[in-house]
Design an enzyme around this catalytic site. Structure first.
Site, PDB file in Angstrom:
ATOM      1  N   ARG A 165     -13.963  -8.406   1.140  1.00  0.00           N
ATOM      2  CA  ARG A 165     -14.128  -6.983   1.488  1.00  0.00           C
ATOM      3  C   ARG A 165     -15.613  -6.653   1.617  1.00  0.00           C
ATOM      4  NH1 ARG A 165     -10.757  -2.772  -1.873  1.00  0.00           N
ATOM      5  NH2 ARG A 165     -12.020  -3.657  -3.558  1.00  0.00           N
ATOM      6  N   ARG A 179       0.869  -1.181   0.000  1.00  0.00           N
ATOM      7  CA  ARG A 179       0.000   0.000   0.000  1.00  0.00           C
ATOM      8  C   ARG A 179       0.906   1.232   0.000  1.00  0.00           C
ATOM      9  NH1 ARG A 179      -4.891  -2.660  -0.848  1.00  0.00           N
ATOM     10  NH2 ARG A 179      -5.010  -4.436   0.577  1.00  0.00           N
ATOM     11  N   THR A 231      -7.662  -9.412  -8.211  1.00  0.00           N
ATOM     12  CA  THR A 231      -8.160  -9.369  -6.843  1.00  0.00           C
ATOM     13  C   THR A 231      -9.081 -10.549  -6.617  1.00  0.00           C
ATOM     14  OG1 THR A 231      -9.615  -8.199  -5.274  1.00  0.00           O
ATOM     15  CG2 THR A 231      -9.942  -7.737  -7.608  1.00  0.00           C
ATOM     16  N   ASP A 283     -14.742  -7.776  -7.329  1.00  0.00           N
ATOM     17  CA  ASP A 283     -15.636  -6.629  -7.186  1.00  0.00           C
ATOM     18  C   ASP A 283     -15.326  -5.496  -8.149  1.00  0.00           C
ATOM     19  OD1 ASP A 283     -13.212  -5.991  -6.045  1.00  0.00           O
ATOM     20  OD2 ASP A 283     -14.049  -5.087  -4.231  1.00  0.00           O
ATOM     21  N   ASP A 315      -9.658  -2.092  -7.687  1.00  0.00           N
ATOM     22  CA  ASP A 315     -10.138  -0.745  -7.993  1.00  0.00           C
ATOM     23  C   ASP A 315      -9.289   0.343  -7.346  1.00  0.00           C
ATOM     24  OD1 ASP A 315     -10.958  -1.272  -5.416  1.00  0.00           O
ATOM     25  OD2 ASP A 315     -13.042  -0.700  -5.724  1.00  0.00           O
TER      26      ASP A 315
END
Length: 319
Positions: free
Chosen positions: A171, A72, A125, A129, A103
């Site tokens: 998530r 990150r 991922t 999503d 995303d």
């Protein structure tokens, strides 16, 4: 275009290495140089570039995780960080960048694109999503990893007449939970996309007991609630004694399934071909099994919805 770079960002997903391999080998096939960016956007800001060759990506197609590492980056959320990354790309003579991630990674890609740098996204991922593709890299593997665990728990539930609650990742999305629920024959599904009714769940469990079935399985998506919280509600409201299993990060590791390895290979190759053709600021994906391109912003601006057909299947087949 002479030099293409690739980076992985966000959470790791099985199949990322297969996508890296496809980007590198397609670039070489097209007589381009391939460069890897270590540690995602953090490494991009710091200019951590490594040359990638045929041998660099040999034998990685079935390896889990990502050989480029991922991280990150709070710095990339700042204008200064984006400018520094843009400078590093230009200074290294890179003409195009493929970003593998979800995303959040594509939001970062969009910032570089808005500054005029050629970027393309590859959806990697386990959460599935990301709008603009039927499946993301890693989703199929995560589902099968979870399913294998659930099938083993089914055996124990049946042997001991138990109620099991299994919490899966995803998530704020219920794609993994829905797929696992259908494939495992779960009695009930809890996902963020649908309102939860404790009363309806208790009625379902009561009906199964009335029919003589002494074991049940509930699949819970982490974004809806924790399995422990659901267990407490069932205990307090109806006196049900449930066993809880949280699968956690095991779903993100391991070798990709054949589906994910093929999907990643197709997406990585298509990403390079698209960059060469001047198609930038887009994400590659598959729609009805065909390769497709979608503007990066749509990947997070458009809400990807669960399949109504599969949701109905859970209801129909759990009677």
């Amino acid at each position: 275009m002479k030099r293409v770079a690739v980076l992985t960002s966000g959470g790791d997903a099985p199949g990322m290495n297969a996508a890296i391999r496809a980007v590198v080998r397609t670039s070489i096939y097209r007589r381009l140089e391939a460069v890897g960016v270590m540690k995602g956007f953090e490494g991009l800001i710091d200019g951590e570039f490594v040359p990638l060759t045929r041998s660099s990506v040999g034998g990685i197609i079935h390896r889990g995780g990502t050989i480029l590492k991922t991280a990150r980056s709070e710095r990339f959320k700042t204008e200064e960080g984006v400018n520094r990354a843009f400078f590093q790309l230009k200074n290294a003579g890179i003409d195009g960048l493929a970003i593998i991630g979800g995303d959040g990674s594509f939001r970062g890609a969009q910032k570089l694109y808005e500054k005029g740098f050629p970027v393309i996204g590859i959806p990697g991922t386990i959460d599935n999503d990301v709008a603009g593709t039927d499946e993301t890299i890693g989703f199929d593997t995560a589902v099968n990893t979870a399913l294998e665990a659930v099938k083993k728990l089914r055996d124990t539930a049946s042997s001991h007449d138990r109620l099991f609650i299994v919490e899966v990742m995803g998530r704020e999305a219920g794609f993994i939970a829905l797929e696992v629920a259908v494939a495992s024959g779960a009695e009930y599904l809890v996902v963020p996309e649908l309102p939860f009714s404790l009363g309806k769940l208790c009625d379902k469990l009561h009906d199964t007991r009335e029919r003589g079935k002494t074991h049940s399985l509930i699949i819970v998506a982490e974004g809806a609630m924790s399995a422990s919280a659901l267990r407490a509600q069932l205990q307090d409201t109806a006196g049900y004694d449930a066993r809880v299993t949280v699968l956690g990060y095991i779903q993100r590791g391991g070798s990709p399934t054949s589906f994910d390895a093929v999907l990643a290979s197709r997406m990585g190759a298509f990403a390079v071909e698209s960059l060469i053709e001047g198609k930038h600021g887009v994400m590659v994906g598959t729609m009805a099994h065909q390769m497709a391109l979608t503007p990066l912003a749509e990947s997070w601006q458009t809400k990807k919805r669960l399949s109504p057909e599969k949701l109905e299947l859970v209801e129909k087949l759990s009677i």
